[in-house]
Design a protein around this motif. Structure first.
Motif, PDB file in Angstrom:
ATOM      1  N   LYS A 170       6.822  20.202   5.456  1.00  0.00           N
ATOM      2  CA  LYS A 170       6.187  20.035   4.152  1.00  0.00           C
ATOM      3  C   LYS A 170       6.767  18.854   3.394  1.00  0.00           C
ATOM      4  N   GLY A 171       7.256  17.864   4.112  1.00  0.00           N
ATOM      5  CA  GLY A 171       7.673  16.635   3.462  1.00  0.00           C
ATOM      6  C   GLY A 171       6.451  15.919   2.911  1.00  0.00           C
ATOM      7  N   LEU A 172       6.480  15.528   1.643  1.00  0.00           N
ATOM      8  CA  LEU A 172       5.292  14.933   1.043  1.00  0.00           C
ATOM      9  C   LEU A 172       4.992  13.544   1.607  1.00  0.00           C
ATOM     10  N   LEU A 173       6.013  12.713   1.715  1.00  0.00           N
ATOM     11  CA  LEU A 173       5.828  11.346   2.190  1.00  0.00           C
ATOM     12  C   LEU A 173       6.098  11.270   3.691  1.00  0.00           C
ATOM     13  N   HIS A 174       5.449  10.329   4.355  1.00  0.00           N
ATOM     14  CA  HIS A 174       5.710  10.101   5.775  1.00  0.00           C
ATOM     15  C   HIS A 174       7.201   9.837   6.005  1.00  0.00           C
ATOM     16  N   SER A 175       7.795   9.005   5.161  1.00  0.00           N
ATOM     17  CA  SER A 175       9.217   8.668   5.320  1.00  0.00           C
ATOM     18  C   SER A 175      10.118   9.878   5.112  1.00  0.00           C
ATOM     19  N   ASP A 176       9.680  10.837   4.286  1.00  0.00           N
ATOM     20  CA  ASP A 176      10.451  12.073   4.125  1.00  0.00           C
ATOM     21  C   ASP A 176      10.502  12.843   5.443  1.00  0.00           C
ATOM     22  N   GLN A 177       9.326  13.118   6.009  1.00  0.00           N
ATOM     23  CA  GLN A 177       9.263  13.950   7.207  1.00  0.00           C
ATOM     24  C   GLN A 177       9.894  13.273   8.414  1.00  0.00           C
ATOM     25  N   THR A 234      18.288 -13.788 -12.962  1.00  0.00           N
ATOM     26  CA  THR A 234      17.011 -14.045 -12.308  1.00  0.00           C
ATOM     27  C   THR A 234      16.607 -12.831 -11.484  1.00  0.00           C
ATOM     28  N   ALA A 235      15.375 -12.847 -11.002  1.00  0.00           N
ATOM     29  CA  ALA A 235      14.865 -11.755 -10.164  1.00  0.00           C
ATOM     30  C   ALA A 235      13.839 -12.342  -9.202  1.00  0.00           C
ATOM     31  N   SER A 236      13.523 -11.599  -8.137  1.00  0.00           N
ATOM     32  CA  SER A 236      12.623 -12.117  -7.106  1.00  0.00           C
ATOM     33  C   SER A 236      11.662 -11.036  -6.628  1.00  0.00           C
ATOM     34  N   ARG A 237      10.381 -11.282  -6.825  1.00  0.00           N
ATOM     35  CA  ARG A 237       9.382 -10.344  -6.315  1.00  0.00           C
ATOM     36  C   ARG A 237       9.401 -10.315  -4.794  1.00  0.00           C
ATOM     37  N   ASP A 238       9.567 -11.471  -4.162  1.00  0.00           N
ATOM     38  CA  ASP A 238       9.596 -11.527  -2.700  1.00  0.00           C
ATOM     39  C   ASP A 238      10.746 -10.695  -2.141  1.00  0.00           C
ATOM     40  N   ALA A 239      11.913 -10.774  -2.799  1.00  0.00           N
ATOM     41  CA  ALA A 239      13.068  -9.996  -2.329  1.00  0.00           C
ATOM     42  C   ALA A 239      12.803  -8.502  -2.449  1.00  0.00           C
ATOM     43  N   ALA A 240      12.129  -8.099  -3.514  1.00  0.00           N
ATOM     44  CA  ALA A 240      11.796  -6.679  -3.676  1.00  0.00           C
ATOM     45  C   ALA A 240      10.817  -6.230  -2.601  1.00  0.00           C
ATOM     46  N   ASN A 241       9.823  -7.051  -2.319  1.00  0.00           N
ATOM     47  CA  ASN A 241       8.859  -6.700  -1.274  1.00  0.00           C
ATOM     48  C   ASN A 241       9.516  -6.593   0.097  1.00  0.00           C
ATOM     49  N   SER A 242      10.562  -7.380   0.326  1.00  0.00           N
ATOM     50  CA  SER A 242      11.226  -7.421   1.632  1.00  0.00           C
ATOM     51  C   SER A 242      12.268  -6.329   1.809  1.00  0.00           C
ATOM     52  N   ASN A 243      12.895  -5.891   0.722  1.00  0.00           N
ATOM     53  CA  ASN A 243      14.078  -5.037   0.839  1.00  0.00           C
ATOM     54  C   ASN A 243      13.855  -3.563   0.535  1.00  0.00           C
ATOM     55  N   LEU A 244      12.806  -3.234  -0.201  1.00  0.00           N
ATOM     56  CA  LEU A 244      12.585  -1.833  -0.568  1.00  0.00           C
ATOM     57  C   LEU A 244      11.784  -1.126   0.520  1.00  0.00           C
ATOM     58  N   PRO A 245      12.299  -0.033   1.077  1.00  0.00           N
ATOM     59  CA  PRO A 245      11.589   0.662   2.153  1.00  0.00           C
ATOM     60  C   PRO A 245      10.361   1.400   1.625  1.00  0.00           C
ATOM     61  N   PRO A 246       9.177   1.156   2.177  1.00  0.00           N
ATOM     62  CA  PRO A 246       7.971   1.852   1.724  1.00  0.00           C
ATOM     63  C   PRO A 246       7.899   3.259   2.300  1.00  0.00           C
ATOM     64  N   PRO A 247       7.051   4.113   1.729  1.00  0.00           N
ATOM     65  CA  PRO A 247       6.936   5.497   2.220  1.00  0.00           C
ATOM     66  C   PRO A 247       6.275   5.601   3.585  1.00  0.00           C
ATOM     67  N   THR A 248       5.796   4.485   4.117  1.00  0.00           N
ATOM     68  CA  THR A 248       5.159   4.494   5.436  1.00  0.00           C
ATOM     69  C   THR A 248       6.143   4.199   6.565  1.00  0.00           C
ATOM     70  N   PHE A 249       7.391   3.912   6.243  1.00  0.00           N
ATOM     71  CA  PHE A 249       8.373   3.529   7.265  1.00  0.00           C
ATOM     72  C   PHE A 249       8.637   4.661   8.252  1.00  0.00           C
ATOM     73  N   SER A 250       8.840   4.262   9.511  1.00  0.00           N
ATOM     74  CA  SER A 250       9.276   5.196  10.547  1.00  0.00           C
ATOM     75  C   SER A 250      10.780   5.422  10.416  1.00  0.00           C
ATOM     76  N   PHE A 251      11.286   6.373  11.189  1.00  0.00           N
ATOM     77  CA  PHE A 251      12.723   6.657  11.133  1.00  0.00           C
ATOM     78  C   PHE A 251      13.531   5.429  11.532  1.00  0.00           C
ATOM     79  N   SER A 252      13.140   4.765  12.604  1.00  0.00           N
ATOM     80  CA  SER A 252      13.903   3.598  13.048  1.00  0.00           C
ATOM     81  C   SER A 252      13.860   2.484  12.005  1.00  0.00           C
ATOM     82  N   GLN A 253      12.739   2.314  11.333  1.00  0.00           N
ATOM     83  CA  GLN A 253      12.645   1.309  10.271  1.00  0.00           C
ATOM     84  C   GLN A 253      13.523   1.681   9.087  1.00  0.00           C
ATOM     85  N   LEU A 254      13.571   2.944   8.749  1.00  0.00           N
ATOM     86  CA  LEU A 254      14.433   3.406   7.657  1.00  0.00           C
ATOM     87  C   LEU A 254      15.897   3.148   7.981  1.00  0.00           C
TER      88      LEU A 254
END
Length: 332
Positions: free
Chosen positions: A269-276, A165-185
């Motif tokens: 020159k980090g492309l994504l916010h989460s990179d920098q 099985t698989a879960s879209r909700d679990a993916a939305n909750s667990n994968l860090p987006p590129p907008t995350f701050s350092f503390s969120q990462l």
């Protein structure tokens, strides 16, 4: 032996142990799942790993970008309920899977290559004995080693089985987006048993590949922690509106696994916010790791491999749990 593979070769009650893994000339202590082994397919299908590598090599020759996509599939699989091949499942009447989750929808790719690998390895093995979850782990390793050479090769621990099985909700909750701050990462990685070193090393997977305009648009128009000339050049590729799927390389050498990603972070020159977010020049542990990896490709390769092994240990299905799928997109 075939029956042992189907039922699992190890005691399910054993959760993990600590082993010494030698990478380069440095000995690292890495927690390893006791049910996984680099030799899992040696007797039942010794040709499995060479076949997988050959298909990955052909796929990268056809499209150089695809190796980064295969690496990303493994990451996105492991961060959602463990490394169980669940990201590969198409939606059914019983569940809405991970492919249409926000971090994956119109973004995760390489599924047809996984299908190609699965068909080739099952043909070579004369039966479906290699799990889709293991295919993702092997293809990720092979991709980075093809881009970066021997220093990025490591033994993949094998023996994972596939989720039913698989879960879209679990993916939305667990994968860090590129907008995350350092503390969120940091918090996200810690929730998976991974530390700051793992965060920085695994983020170095952005040494290869590209990102879509929609993932970095806000950064180049609204953020200050970015080189002004770099931001201006990106605005030609990513307008304020439209062009969401326009691509930009994640570092200056997108077809080579190297330490350029970290050099770029030092230059804002980090492309994504989460990179920098990994480098702010404030003396944090992540700042020091970025500086170390920028000047020492060997240190980066060493820690990246160790963190990939560690990530690959996230809650695998073993023994009698799960199944070995006949087709990676659907349960048996």
């Amino acid at each position: 032996m075939i029956e042992r593979l189907k039922m699992g070769c190890c005691n399910d009650g054993i959760q993990s142990l600590v082993v010494f893994v030698v990478i380069g000339m440095v000995t690292l202590i890495i927690p390893v799942n006791a049910n996984l082994s680099p030799h899992f397919y040696d007797k039942v299908c010794p040709q499995a790993l060479p076949v997988i590598r050959s298909v990955v090599q052909r796929a990268i020759s056809r499209e150089p970008r695809i190796g980064a996509s295969l690496l990303r599939l493994h990451f996105h699989d492991c961060f959602v309920n463990g490394c169980d091949g669940s990201i590969l499942l198409d939606d059914t009447r019983n569940f809405i899977g991970e492919k249409t989750a926000f971090p994956n929808n119109n973004s995760a790719r390489g599924f047809s290559v996984v299908d190609e690998i699965k068909a080739a390895v099952d043909k070579a093995c004369k039966r479906p004995v290699v799990s889709c979850a293991d295919i993702l782990a092997i293809a990720a390793r092979d991709s980075v080693a093809i881009y970066g050479g021997k220093q990025f090769w490591y033994q993949v621990l094998l023996g994972r089985r596939d989720a039913r099985t698989a879960s879209r909700d679990a993916a939305n909750s667990n994968l860090p987006p590129p907008t995350f701050s350092f503390s969120q990462l940091v918090s996200n990685f810690q929730s998976h048993g991974l530390n700051v070193r793992d965060l920085v090393a695994l983020s170095g997977g952005h040494t290869i590949g590209f990102a879509r305009c929609t993932t970095f648009r806000n950064r180049i128009y609204n953020e200050s922690n970015i080189d002004p000339k770099f931001a201006a050049s990106l605005r030609n590729i990513c307008p304020r509106s439209g062009g969401d799927n326009n691509l930009e390389k994640l570092d200056a050498t997108p077809a080579r696994a190297d330490s350029r990603y970290f050099t770029d972070l030092l230059q804002k020159k980090g492309l994504l916010h989460s990179d920098q977010e990994l480098f702010k020049g404030q003396g944090r542990e992540s700042d020091k790791l970025v500086q170390l990896y920028s000047r020492s490709p060997i240190a980066f390769a060493r820690d990246f491999k160790a963190s990939m092994i560690k990530m690959g240990n996230l809650k695998p299905l073993t023994g009698s749990k799960g199944e070995i799928r006949c087709h990676c997109r659907r349960v048996n």
